[in-house]
Scaffold this motif. Structure first.
Motif, mmCIF file in Angstrom:
data_model
loop_
_atom_site.group_PDB
_atom_site.id
_atom_site.type_symbol
_atom_site.label_atom_id
_atom_site.label_comp_id
_atom_site.label_asym_id
_atom_site.label_seq_id
_atom_site.Cartn_x
_atom_site.Cartn_y
_atom_site.Cartn_z
ATOM 1 N N LYS A 59 14.657 7.886 -17.534
ATOM 2 C CA LYS A 59 14.489 6.769 -16.606
ATOM 3 C C LYS A 59 15.307 6.997 -15.342
ATOM 4 N N TYR A 60 16.569 7.411 -15.483
ATOM 5 C CA TYR A 60 17.409 7.686 -14.311
ATOM 6 C C TYR A 60 16.798 8.797 -13.471
ATOM 7 N N TRP A 61 16.344 9.834 -14.137
ATOM 8 C CA TRP A 61 15.749 10.974 -13.444
ATOM 9 C C TRP A 61 14.518 10.535 -12.651
ATOM 10 N N LEU A 62 13.648 9.771 -13.282
ATOM 11 C CA LEU A 62 12.427 9.300 -12.632
ATOM 12 C C LEU A 62 12.752 8.365 -11.467
ATOM 13 N N LEU A 63 13.703 7.450 -11.657
ATOM 14 C CA LEU A 63 14.060 6.517 -10.589
ATOM 15 C C LEU A 63 14.739 7.237 -9.428
ATOM 16 N N THR A 64 15.448 8.308 -9.699
ATOM 17 C CA THR A 64 16.036 9.108 -8.624
ATOM 18 C C THR A 64 14.926 9.757 -7.797
ATOM 19 N N ILE A 65 13.915 10.276 -8.459
ATOM 20 C CA ILE A 65 12.763 10.840 -7.740
ATOM 21 C C ILE A 65 12.102 9.746 -6.908
ATOM 22 N N ALA A 66 11.910 8.580 -7.493
ATOM 23 C CA ALA A 66 11.269 7.465 -6.781
ATOM 24 C C ALA A 66 12.074 7.063 -5.549
ATOM 25 N N LYS A 67 13.369 6.902 -5.733
ATOM 26 C CA LYS A 67 14.233 6.484 -4.624
ATOM 27 C C LYS A 67 14.230 7.541 -3.516
ATOM 28 N N ASN A 68 14.376 8.803 -3.882
ATOM 29 C CA ASN A 68 14.377 9.871 -2.887
ATOM 30 C C ASN A 68 13.027 9.966 -2.177
ATOM 31 N N ASN A 69 11.967 9.757 -2.915
ATOM 32 C CA ASN A 69 10.623 9.767 -2.350
ATOM 33 C C ASN A 69 10.486 8.652 -1.301
ATOM 34 N N ALA A 93 0.835 -1.216 0.000
ATOM 35 C CA ALA A 93 0.000 0.000 0.000
ATOM 36 C C ALA A 93 0.861 1.254 0.000
ATOM 37 N N ASP A 94 1.907 1.261 0.827
ATOM 38 C CA ASP A 94 2.811 2.420 0.860
ATOM 39 C C ASP A 94 3.499 2.598 -0.491
ATOM 40 N N ALA A 95 3.923 1.491 -1.088
ATOM 41 C CA ALA A 95 4.598 1.557 -2.386
ATOM 42 C C ALA A 95 3.655 2.118 -3.449
ATOM 43 N N GLU A 96 2.407 1.678 -3.439
ATOM 44 C CA GLU A 96 1.445 2.181 -4.422
ATOM 45 C C GLU A 96 1.236 3.687 -4.260
ATOM 46 N N ASP A 97 1.125 4.149 -3.017
ATOM 47 C CA ASP A 97 0.976 5.590 -2.757
ATOM 48 C C ASP A 97 2.209 6.360 -3.217
ATOM 49 N N LEU A 98 3.378 5.809 -2.922
ATOM 50 C CA LEU A 98 4.622 6.490 -3.289
ATOM 51 C C LEU A 98 4.833 6.523 -4.799
ATOM 52 N N VAL A 99 4.349 5.517 -5.493
ATOM 53 C CA VAL A 99 4.421 5.535 -6.962
ATOM 54 C C VAL A 99 3.617 6.724 -7.486
ATOM 55 N N GLN A 100 2.416 6.895 -6.964
ATOM 56 C CA GLN A 100 1.592 8.022 -7.401
ATOM 57 C C GLN A 100 2.276 9.354 -7.068
ATOM 58 N N ASP A 101 2.829 9.460 -5.860
ATOM 59 C CA ASP A 101 3.552 10.679 -5.468
ATOM 60 C C ASP A 101 4.744 10.940 -6.386
ATOM 61 N N THR A 102 5.432 9.867 -6.750
ATOM 62 C CA THR A 102 6.600 9.997 -7.621
ATOM 63 C C THR A 102 6.205 10.570 -8.973
ATOM 64 N N PHE A 103 5.135 10.047 -9.546
ATOM 65 C CA PHE A 103 4.717 10.546 -10.857
ATOM 66 C C PHE A 103 4.167 11.975 -10.774
#
Length: 179
Positions: free
Chosen positions: A69-79, A42-52
């Motif tokens: 892709k690197y840019w997006l994954l950096t946002i995801a990881k930092n999020n 559930a947390d991962a699903e919420d964070l995916v939405q926040d990342t996008f």
């Protein structure tokens, strides 16, 4: 959309189809990376939405010459790291069985097979093997995600695969000597 660069240019103009194109292209990968860090579906699903959403809001700062892709994954990881800091979670240990259940289609079989080796693989070995074999990421891509060198990621992958091979050899030897 013809390609990613075209989609990014259109997204900078607030084009919803461009957003959908990029979302569906990367949502599974972003989810997987975040899930490995936060350990909760559930947390991962919420964070995916926040990342996008963060990526959408920051798209005008993205340089089209860089790798999206690197840019997006950096946002995801930092999020995910921000989320973990807020929850005051220091350890990033995870339950391999939980990861095996994240998807109930044929791809989860990969996790079920790999989870057999949970007693012999370290967390970083499992993560890297999973990202390389399951998500088809190159070692240089994984290195960016985990802030490691490509050589280090390659060595961790080889070490994990060698552990699995040794375990399989020993298990098969024990089975054949029982006959």
């Amino acid at each position: 959309m013809r390609n990613e660069k075209q989609a990014i240019k259109l997204l900078k103009q607030q084009n919803e189809d461009a957003f959908d194109y990029l979302y569906f292209k990367y949502v599974r990968l972003v989810y997987h990376v975040i899930f490995l860090l936060v350990e909760n579906k559930a947390d991962a699903e919420d964070l995916v939405q926040d990342t996008f959403i963060k990526a959408y809001n920051a798209i005008n700062s993205f340089n089209i010459k860089n790798n999206f892709k690197y840019w997006l994954l950096t946002i995801a990881k930092n999020n995910a790291y921000d989320f973990l800091r807020k929850k005051k979670r220091i350890t990033l240990n995870y339950d391999l069985e939980q990861i095996a259940s994240f998807d109930d289609n044929e791809e989860s079989d990969f996790h079920k097979i790999l989870s057999k080796y949970k007693t012999i693989l370290k967390k970083d070995e499992y993560d890297i093997i999973t990202l390389h074999l399951f998500e088809n990421l190159k070692f240089k891509d994984i290195a960016v995600i985990y802030d490691k060198t490509t050589s280090s990621v390659n060595n961790i992958y080889i070490r994990g695969i060698n552990k699995i091979k040794k375990y399989v050899r020993e298990t098969n030897y024990l089975k054949s000597s029982d006959k």
